[in-house]
Design a protein around this motif. Sequence first.
Motif, PDB file in Angstrom:
ATOM      1  N   MET A   1       0.874  -1.323   0.136  1.00 46.03           N
ATOM      2  CA  MET A   1       0.150   0.041   0.037  1.00 46.03           C
ATOM      3  C   MET A   1       0.832   1.289  -0.003  1.00 46.03           C
ATOM      4  N   SER A   2       0.505   2.272  -0.822  1.00 38.34           N
ATOM      5  CA  SER A   2       1.322   3.407  -1.040  1.00 38.34           C
ATOM      6  C   SER A   2       1.372   4.458   0.083  1.00 38.34           C
ATOM      7  N   PRO A   3       2.289   5.076   0.683  1.00 32.48           N
ATOM      8  CA  PRO A   3       2.365   6.218   1.499  1.00 32.48           C
ATOM      9  C   PRO A   3       1.450   7.267   0.786  1.00 32.48           C
ATOM     10  N   ARG A   4       0.900   8.291   1.737  1.00 29.13           N
ATOM     11  CA  ARG A   4       0.274   9.535   0.946  1.00 29.13           C
ATOM     12  C   ARG A   4       1.164  10.502   0.786  1.00 29.13           C
ATOM     13  N   THR A   5       0.985  11.229  -0.303  1.00 33.10           N
ATOM     14  CA  THR A   5       1.884  12.483  -0.431  1.00 33.10           C
ATOM     15  C   THR A   5       1.088  13.771  -0.289  1.00 33.10           C
ATOM     16  N   THR A   6      -0.052  13.678  -0.155  1.00 38.98           N
ATOM     17  CA  THR A   6      -1.057  14.765   0.072  1.00 38.98           C
ATOM     18  C   THR A   6      -1.669  14.541   1.302  1.00 38.98           C
ATOM     19  N   PRO A   7      -1.983  15.582   1.969  1.00 39.66           N
ATOM     20  CA  PRO A   7      -2.842  15.655   3.395  1.00 39.66           C
ATOM     21  C   PRO A   7      -4.098  15.122   3.147  1.00 39.66           C
ATOM     22  N   PRO A   8      -4.692  14.439   4.212  1.00 39.41           N
ATOM     23  CA  PRO A   8      -4.044  14.032   5.471  1.00 39.41           C
ATOM     24  C   PRO A   8      -3.067  12.772   5.342  1.00 39.41           C
ATOM     25  N   PHE A   9      -2.019  12.959   6.021  1.00 39.20           N
ATOM     26  CA  PHE A   9      -1.129  11.907   5.529  1.00 39.20           C
ATOM     27  C   PHE A   9      -1.364  10.670   6.685  1.00 39.20           C
ATOM     28  N   ARG A  10      -0.663   9.609   6.482  1.00 41.11           N
ATOM     29  CA  ARG A  10      -0.799   8.382   7.178  1.00 41.11           C
ATOM     30  C   ARG A  10      -0.517   8.361   8.468  1.00 41.11           C
ATOM     31  N   ALA A  11       0.551   9.191   9.085  1.00 45.03           N
ATOM     32  CA  ALA A  11       0.733   9.621  10.225  1.00 45.03           C
ATOM     33  C   ALA A  11       0.536  11.073  10.441  1.00 45.03           C
ATOM     34  N   ASP A  12      -0.415  11.482  11.217  1.00 43.33           N
ATOM     35  CA  ASP A  12      -0.523  13.065  11.124  1.00 43.33           C
ATOM     36  C   ASP A  12      -1.062  13.287  12.520  1.00 43.33           C
ATOM     37  N   HIS A  13      -1.332  14.553  12.836  1.00 42.75           N
ATOM     38  CA  HIS A  13      -1.749  14.948  14.091  1.00 42.75           C
ATOM     39  C   HIS A  13      -2.368  16.415  14.176  1.00 42.75           C
ATOM     40  N   VAL A  14      -3.151  16.514  15.271  1.00 47.18           N
ATOM     41  CA  VAL A  14      -4.142  17.413  15.292  1.00 47.18           C
ATOM     42  C   VAL A  14      -3.647  18.694  15.284  1.00 47.18           C
ATOM     43  N   GLY A  15      -2.802  19.136  15.913  1.00 45.90           N
ATOM     44  CA  GLY A  15      -2.249  20.470  15.896  1.00 45.90           C
ATOM     45  C   GLY A  15      -1.609  21.127  17.274  1.00 45.90           C
ATOM     46  N   SER A  16      -2.320  21.172  18.371  1.00 43.58           N
ATOM     47  CA  SER A  16      -1.888  21.896  19.511  1.00 43.58           C
ATOM     48  C   SER A  16      -0.963  20.951  20.116  1.00 43.58           C
ATOM     49  N   LEU A  17       0.346  21.608  20.746  1.00 44.65           N
ATOM     50  CA  LEU A  17       1.383  20.942  21.357  1.00 44.65           C
ATOM     51  C   LEU A  17       1.430  21.505  22.866  1.00 44.65           C
ATOM     52  N   LEU A  18       2.070  21.109  23.844  1.00 45.09           N
ATOM     53  CA  LEU A  18       2.185  21.389  25.152  1.00 45.09           C
ATOM     54  C   LEU A  18       3.183  22.548  25.123  1.00 45.09           C
ATOM     55  N   ARG A  19       2.701  23.656  25.960  1.00 37.60           N
ATOM     56  CA  ARG A  19       3.560  25.055  25.914  1.00 37.60           C
ATOM     57  C   ARG A  19       4.558  24.613  26.903  1.00 37.60           C
ATOM     58  N   PRO A  20       5.892  24.964  26.422  1.00 41.01           N
ATOM     59  CA  PRO A  20       6.993  24.979  27.306  1.00 41.01           C
ATOM     60  C   PRO A  20       7.016  26.029  28.312  1.00 41.01           C
TER      61      PRO A  20
END
Length: 367
Positions: free
Chosen positions: A1-20
Amino acid sequence: MSPRTTPPFRADHVGSLLRPAVLKDARVKFAKGEIDAAALKAVEDREIERVIRKQEECGLQSVTDGEFRRSWWHLDFLWGLDGVEKHVMDTGVAFAAVTTRNEGVKVTGKIGSKHHPMIEHFKFVAAHTKKTPKITIPAPSALWGRPMKTPVDEKVYPKLDAMFDDLGQAYKKAVRAFADAGCRYLQLDEVFIAMLCDEKYRQQMTARGDDPDRLGELYADLINTAMSDIPPDMTITMHMCRGNYKSTYMGAGGYEKVQEILFGKIKVHGFFMEYDTARAGGFEPLRAVPKNRQVVLGLVTTKTGTLESKDELKRRIDQAAKFIPLEQLCLSPQCGFASTEEGNVLTEEQQWAKLRMIVEVAKEVWG
Protein backbone atom coordinates in the motif's frame (compact mmCIF):
# COMPACT_ATOMS: atom_id res chain seq x y z
CA MET A 1 0.00 0.00 0.00
CA SER A 2 1.37 3.39 -0.94
CA PRO A 3 2.22 6.19 1.48
CA ARG A 4 0.21 9.37 1.04
CA THR A 5 1.98 12.37 -0.49
CA THR A 6 -0.94 14.76 0.07
CA PRO A 7 -2.74 15.52 3.32
CA PRO A 8 -4.06 14.09 5.47
CA PHE A 9 -1.00 11.88 5.87
CA ARG A 10 -0.84 8.29 7.10
CA ALA A 11 0.76 9.61 10.30
CA ASP A 12 -0.71 12.99 11.15
CA HIS A 13 -1.53 15.07 14.20
CA VAL A 14 -4.29 17.41 15.26
CA GLY A 15 -2.17 20.50 15.86
CA SER A 16 -1.76 21.85 19.39
CA LEU A 17 1.30 20.96 21.46
CA LEU A 18 2.21 21.41 25.11
CA ARG A 19 3.45 24.93 25.81
CA PRO A 20 7.01 24.99 27.18
CA ALA A 21 7.59 26.67 30.56
CA VAL A 22 9.58 29.54 29.01
CA LEU A 23 6.61 30.44 26.81
CA LYS A 24 4.13 30.23 29.67
CA ASP A 25 6.38 32.49 31.74
CA ALA A 26 6.62 35.02 28.91
CA ARG A 27 2.83 35.14 28.53
CA VAL A 28 2.42 35.78 32.27
CA LYS A 29 5.01 38.57 32.14
CA PHE A 30 3.29 40.11 29.11
CA ALA A 31 -0.10 40.03 30.88
CA LYS A 32 1.48 41.83 33.86
CA GLY A 33 3.08 44.45 31.60
CA GLU A 34 6.60 43.30 32.48
CA ILE A 35 7.54 42.69 28.82
CA ASP A 36 6.17 44.20 25.60
CA ALA A 37 4.57 42.52 22.58
CA ALA A 38 7.87 42.40 20.70
CA ALA A 39 9.58 40.55 23.54
CA LEU A 40 6.72 38.05 23.74
CA LYS A 41 6.84 37.49 19.98
CA ALA A 42 10.58 36.85 20.16
CA VAL A 43 9.97 34.03 22.65
CA GLU A 44 7.09 32.67 20.56
CA ASP A 45 9.20 32.72 17.39
CA ARG A 46 12.10 30.91 19.03
CA GLU A 47 9.91 28.24 20.62
CA ILE A 48 7.88 27.70 17.44
CA GLU A 49 11.09 27.18 15.45
CA ARG A 50 12.17 24.63 18.06
CA VAL A 51 8.85 22.79 17.98
CA ILE A 52 8.85 22.70 14.17
CA ARG A 53 12.24 20.92 14.29
CA LYS A 54 10.85 18.46 16.86
CA GLN A 55 7.90 17.58 14.62
CA GLU A 56 10.24 17.05 11.68
CA GLU A 57 12.51 14.84 13.79
CA CYS A 58 9.49 12.69 14.72
CA GLY A 59 8.97 11.98 11.02
CA LEU A 60 5.72 13.90 10.65
CA GLN A 61 4.94 15.18 7.16
CA SER A 62 2.76 18.07 8.36
CA VAL A 63 3.84 20.60 10.97
CA THR A 64 2.03 23.32 12.95
CA ASP A 65 3.12 26.08 15.30
CA GLY A 66 1.65 24.05 18.17
CA GLU A 67 -0.86 26.92 18.57
CA PHE A 68 1.88 28.60 20.67
CA ARG A 69 0.57 32.10 19.92
CA ARG A 70 -2.90 31.24 21.27
CA SER A 71 -4.53 30.85 24.64
CA TRP A 72 -7.52 28.83 23.33
CA TRP A 73 -8.06 26.50 20.38
CA HIS A 74 -10.98 28.64 19.22
CA LEU A 75 -11.42 31.97 20.99
CA ASP A 76 -8.24 33.65 19.71
CA PHE A 77 -9.34 33.09 16.11
CA LEU A 78 -12.88 34.32 16.79
CA TRP A 79 -11.54 37.44 18.55
CA GLY A 80 -9.65 38.17 15.32
CA LEU A 81 -12.87 38.49 13.30
CA ASP A 82 -14.47 41.89 12.76
CA GLY A 83 -17.51 42.41 14.98
CA VAL A 84 -16.48 39.77 17.56
CA GLU A 85 -15.04 40.77 20.93
CA LYS A 86 -13.79 39.15 24.11
CA HIS A 87 -16.50 38.48 26.69
CA VAL A 88 -16.09 37.64 30.38
CA MET A 89 -18.81 35.13 31.26
CA ASP A 90 -20.40 34.55 34.64
CA THR A 91 -18.84 31.08 34.71
CA GLY A 92 -16.73 28.83 32.55
CA VAL A 93 -17.89 25.74 30.66
CA ALA A 94 -18.43 22.63 32.78
CA PHE A 95 -16.33 19.63 31.75
CA ALA A 96 -16.44 16.20 33.37
CA ALA A 97 -13.99 17.05 36.14
CA VAL A 98 -13.25 20.78 35.87
CA THR A 99 -14.71 24.10 34.73
CA THR A 100 -12.87 26.16 32.12
CA ARG A 101 -11.75 29.76 32.44
CA ASN A 102 -14.66 32.14 31.97
CA GLU A 103 -13.58 33.78 28.70
CA GLY A 104 -15.90 33.79 25.71
CA VAL A 105 -17.09 35.85 22.75
CA LYS A 106 -19.79 38.41 22.10
CA VAL A 107 -21.02 39.79 18.79
CA THR A 108 -20.98 43.59 18.87
CA GLY A 109 -20.81 44.49 15.17
CA LYS A 110 -21.18 43.13 11.66
CA ILE A 111 -19.06 39.97 11.41
CA GLY A 112 -16.32 40.08 8.80
CA SER A 113 -12.69 39.20 8.10
CA LYS A 114 -10.59 41.94 6.50
CA HIS A 115 -7.12 40.70 7.47
CA HIS A 116 -6.98 38.00 10.09
CA PRO A 117 -3.83 38.11 12.27
CA MET A 118 -3.42 34.33 12.04
CA ILE A 119 -2.47 34.66 8.36
CA GLU A 120 0.92 35.84 9.64
CA HIS A 121 1.06 32.88 12.03
CA PHE A 122 0.75 30.54 9.06
CA LYS A 123 3.37 32.41 7.05
CA PHE A 124 5.89 32.01 9.87
CA VAL A 125 5.49 28.24 9.89
CA ALA A 126 5.68 28.03 6.10
CA ALA A 127 8.92 30.01 6.13
CA HIS A 128 10.56 27.67 8.63
CA THR A 129 9.83 24.17 7.30
CA LYS A 130 10.18 22.16 4.12
CA LYS A 131 7.37 19.86 5.28
CA THR A 132 3.69 20.66 4.73
CA PRO A 133 2.71 23.63 6.93
CA LYS A 134 -0.74 23.19 8.46
CA ILE A 135 -2.99 25.78 10.06
CA THR A 136 -5.80 24.86 12.46
CA ILE A 137 -8.77 27.14 13.06
CA PRO A 138 -12.08 26.55 14.84
CA ALA A 139 -15.06 25.55 12.74
CA PRO A 140 -17.74 28.28 12.50
CA SER A 141 -19.89 26.51 15.09
CA ALA A 142 -17.41 27.64 17.78
CA LEU A 143 -19.12 31.05 17.80
CA TRP A 144 -22.45 29.57 18.86
CA GLY A 145 -21.98 26.05 20.18
CA ARG A 146 -21.13 26.50 23.85
CA PRO A 147 -23.99 25.55 26.21
CA MET A 148 -24.45 29.18 27.29
CA LYS A 149 -25.75 31.52 24.60
CA THR A 150 -23.35 33.89 22.88
CA PRO A 151 -24.40 37.52 23.50
CA VAL A 152 -25.42 39.20 20.23
CA ASP A 153 -26.18 42.90 19.82
CA GLU A 154 -29.77 42.85 18.58
CA LYS A 155 -29.36 46.27 16.98
CA VAL A 156 -26.72 44.75 14.68
CA TYR A 157 -28.48 41.42 14.18
CA PRO A 158 -32.21 41.53 14.97
CA LYS A 159 -32.39 38.16 13.16
CA LEU A 160 -29.80 35.46 13.75
CA ASP A 161 -30.02 34.15 10.18
CA ALA A 162 -28.26 37.32 9.00
CA MET A 163 -25.52 36.80 11.57
CA PHE A 164 -24.89 33.24 10.42
CA ASP A 165 -24.83 34.40 6.79
CA ASP A 166 -22.14 36.94 7.67
CA LEU A 167 -20.24 34.37 9.72
CA GLY A 168 -20.10 31.99 6.75
CA GLN A 169 -18.88 34.76 4.44
CA ALA A 170 -16.25 35.88 6.97
CA TYR A 171 -14.93 32.33 7.14
CA LYS A 172 -14.95 32.07 3.34
CA LYS A 173 -12.78 35.18 3.13
CA ALA A 174 -10.45 34.01 5.89
CA VAL A 175 -9.95 30.55 4.36
CA ARG A 176 -9.28 32.13 0.95
CA ALA A 177 -6.78 34.49 2.58
CA PHE A 178 -4.91 31.50 4.03
CA ALA A 179 -4.91 29.93 0.56
CA ASP A 180 -3.59 33.13 -1.00
CA ALA A 181 -0.80 33.11 1.61
CA GLY A 182 0.24 29.67 0.35
CA CYS A 183 -1.70 27.42 2.72
CA ARG A 184 -2.67 24.09 1.17
CA TYR A 185 -3.56 22.23 4.37
CA LEU A 186 -6.16 23.76 6.67
CA GLN A 187 -8.02 22.01 9.46
CA LEU A 188 -11.36 23.07 10.93
CA ASP A 189 -11.70 22.03 14.57
CA GLU A 190 -15.33 20.98 15.03
CA VAL A 191 -16.39 20.22 18.60
CA PHE A 192 -20.04 21.14 18.47
CA ILE A 193 -21.21 18.72 15.79
CA ALA A 194 -19.53 15.93 17.75
CA MET A 195 -21.23 17.24 20.90
CA LEU A 196 -24.61 16.73 19.20
CA CYS A 197 -23.92 13.02 19.84
CA ASP A 198 -24.27 13.73 23.58
CA GLU A 199 -27.85 13.57 24.89
CA LYS A 200 -27.23 15.88 27.87
CA TYR A 201 -25.75 18.53 25.57
CA ARG A 202 -28.69 18.24 23.16
CA GLN A 203 -31.03 18.85 26.10
CA GLN A 204 -29.00 21.92 27.13
CA MET A 205 -29.27 23.38 23.64
CA THR A 206 -33.00 22.67 23.49
CA ALA A 207 -33.49 24.31 26.90
CA ARG A 208 -31.84 27.52 25.68
CA GLY A 209 -34.15 27.65 22.65
CA ASP A 210 -32.14 25.92 19.90
CA ASP A 211 -33.09 22.86 17.85
CA PRO A 212 -30.10 20.45 17.95
CA ASP A 213 -31.00 18.87 14.61
CA ARG A 214 -31.25 22.26 12.91
CA LEU A 215 -27.91 23.26 14.46
CA GLY A 216 -26.21 20.28 12.83
CA GLU A 217 -27.55 21.32 9.43
CA LEU A 218 -26.56 24.96 10.05
CA TYR A 219 -23.01 24.06 11.08
CA ALA A 220 -22.63 21.86 7.98
CA ASP A 221 -23.78 24.71 5.73
CA LEU A 222 -21.31 27.08 7.38
CA ILE A 223 -18.42 24.66 6.81
CA ASN A 224 -19.35 24.25 3.15
CA THR A 225 -19.54 28.02 2.76
CA ALA A 226 -16.16 28.43 4.48
CA MET A 227 -14.45 26.18 1.91
CA SER A 228 -16.41 27.31 -1.16
CA ASP A 229 -13.65 29.50 -2.60
CA ILE A 230 -10.54 27.34 -2.18
CA PRO A 231 -8.06 26.46 -4.94
CA PRO A 232 -8.34 22.90 -6.31
CA ASP A 233 -5.07 21.78 -4.71
CA MET A 234 -6.04 22.83 -1.17
CA THR A 235 -7.03 20.21 1.42
CA ILE A 236 -9.56 21.01 4.14
CA THR A 237 -9.96 18.49 6.95
CA MET A 238 -12.24 18.54 9.96
CA HIS A 239 -11.25 17.40 13.42
CA MET A 240 -13.93 16.25 15.83
CA CYS A 241 -13.75 15.74 19.56
CA ARG A 242 -15.99 15.96 22.58
CA GLY A 243 -13.94 18.46 24.55
CA ASN A 244 -10.29 18.60 25.62
CA TYR A 245 -9.34 20.73 28.64
CA LYS A 246 -6.77 19.79 31.27
CA SER A 247 -7.10 16.10 30.29
CA THR A 248 -10.85 16.01 30.81
CA TYR A 249 -13.80 16.01 28.40
CA MET A 250 -17.20 17.63 27.87
CA GLY A 251 -19.38 14.95 26.24
CA ALA A 252 -19.84 11.38 25.05
CA GLY A 253 -21.76 9.46 22.43
CA GLY A 254 -21.20 7.61 19.15
CA TYR A 255 -21.22 9.29 15.74
CA GLU A 256 -24.49 7.66 14.64
CA LYS A 257 -26.59 10.74 15.48
CA VAL A 258 -24.58 12.94 13.10
CA GLN A 259 -23.20 10.51 10.51
CA GLU A 260 -25.61 11.65 7.80
CA ILE A 261 -24.56 15.29 8.24
CA LEU A 262 -20.87 14.41 8.52
CA PHE A 263 -20.56 12.07 5.58
CA GLY A 264 -23.53 13.04 3.44
CA LYS A 265 -23.49 16.81 3.59
CA ILE A 266 -20.13 18.25 4.66
CA LYS A 267 -17.65 18.57 1.79
CA VAL A 268 -14.33 18.41 3.64
CA HIS A 269 -11.64 16.12 2.23
CA GLY A 270 -10.91 14.25 5.45
CA PHE A 271 -12.15 13.63 8.98
CA PHE A 272 -9.98 13.48 12.10
CA MET A 273 -12.18 11.34 14.34
CA GLU A 274 -11.81 10.90 18.09
CA TYR A 275 -11.65 7.19 18.86
CA ASP A 276 -9.37 6.79 21.88
CA THR A 277 -12.06 5.55 24.28
CA ALA A 278 -15.52 4.00 24.25
CA ARG A 279 -16.96 7.53 24.71
CA ALA A 280 -16.81 7.93 20.92
CA GLY A 281 -18.70 4.71 20.17
CA GLY A 282 -17.84 2.09 17.56
CA PHE A 283 -16.49 2.18 14.02
CA GLU A 284 -19.81 1.24 12.38
CA PRO A 285 -20.60 4.82 11.20
CA LEU A 286 -17.50 4.66 8.98
CA ARG A 287 -19.58 2.58 6.56
CA ALA A 288 -21.15 5.86 5.43
CA VAL A 289 -17.87 7.64 4.55
CA PRO A 290 -17.71 8.45 0.79
CA LYS A 291 -14.99 6.66 -1.16
CA ASN A 292 -13.12 9.88 -1.95
CA ARG A 293 -12.63 10.94 1.70
CA GLN A 294 -9.95 10.03 4.24
CA VAL A 295 -10.57 9.18 7.88
CA VAL A 296 -7.76 9.84 10.35
CA LEU A 297 -8.34 7.51 13.29
CA GLY A 298 -7.66 9.31 16.58
CA LEU A 299 -6.69 6.16 18.47
CA VAL A 300 -3.84 7.60 20.56
CA THR A 301 -5.06 9.58 23.55
CA THR A 302 -3.59 12.97 24.42
CA LYS A 303 -5.25 12.96 27.82
CA THR A 304 -2.64 10.76 29.55
CA GLY A 305 1.04 10.06 29.06
CA THR A 306 0.64 6.28 29.01
CA LEU A 307 2.02 4.97 25.71
CA GLU A 308 -0.39 2.76 23.79
CA SER A 309 0.59 -0.72 22.62
CA LYS A 310 1.49 -0.89 18.93
CA ASP A 311 -0.28 -4.23 18.67
CA GLU A 312 -3.46 -2.78 20.17
CA LEU A 313 -3.37 0.15 17.76
CA LYS A 314 -2.97 -2.23 14.80
CA ARG A 315 -5.83 -4.36 16.11
CA ARG A 316 -8.12 -1.33 16.25
CA ILE A 317 -7.07 -0.21 12.77
CA ASP A 318 -8.02 -3.70 11.56
CA GLN A 319 -11.39 -3.35 13.30
CA ALA A 320 -12.03 -0.03 11.57
CA ALA A 321 -11.00 -1.54 8.21
CA LYS A 322 -13.99 -3.90 8.45
CA PHE A 323 -16.21 -0.87 7.80
CA ILE A 324 -14.04 1.27 5.48
CA PRO A 325 -11.14 0.31 3.19
CA LEU A 326 -7.70 0.46 4.84
CA GLU A 327 -6.56 2.73 1.98
CA GLN A 328 -8.94 5.42 3.26
CA LEU A 329 -7.51 5.36 6.79
CA CYS A 330 -4.72 7.25 8.55
CA LEU A 331 -3.59 7.50 12.19
CA SER A 332 -3.29 10.40 14.64
CA PRO A 333 -3.78 11.39 18.28
CA GLN A 334 -7.42 11.80 19.29
CA CYS A 335 -6.98 15.53 19.88
CA GLY A 336 -4.32 18.14 20.40
CA PHE A 337 -2.08 17.96 23.45
CA ALA A 338 -2.98 21.47 24.57
CA SER A 339 -6.30 22.75 23.28
CA THR A 340 -5.74 25.61 25.70
CA GLU A 341 -2.47 27.03 26.97
CA GLU A 342 -2.82 25.06 30.24
CA GLY A 343 -2.29 21.80 28.35
CA ASN A 344 -3.13 18.23 29.24
CA VAL A 345 -1.61 16.25 32.11
CA LEU A 346 1.44 14.64 30.52
CA THR A 347 5.05 15.59 29.87
CA GLU A 348 6.57 16.94 26.68
CA GLU A 349 8.64 13.75 26.32
CA GLN A 350 5.47 11.63 26.61
CA GLN A 351 3.91 13.82 23.91
CA TRP A 352 6.85 13.27 21.53
CA ALA A 353 6.94 9.54 22.30
CA LYS A 354 3.31 9.27 21.20
CA LEU A 355 3.94 11.17 17.97
CA ARG A 356 7.02 9.07 17.17
CA MET A 357 5.02 5.91 17.77
CA ILE A 358 2.22 7.07 15.45
CA VAL A 359 4.78 7.53 12.66
CA GLU A 360 6.23 4.06 13.33
CA VAL A 361 2.84 2.34 13.37
CA ALA A 362 1.77 4.09 10.18
CA LYS A 363 4.90 2.85 8.39
CA GLU A 364 4.27 -0.69 9.62
CA VAL A 365 0.61 -0.67 8.57
CA TRP A 366 0.68 1.26 5.30
CA GLY A 367 4.33 0.99 4.22
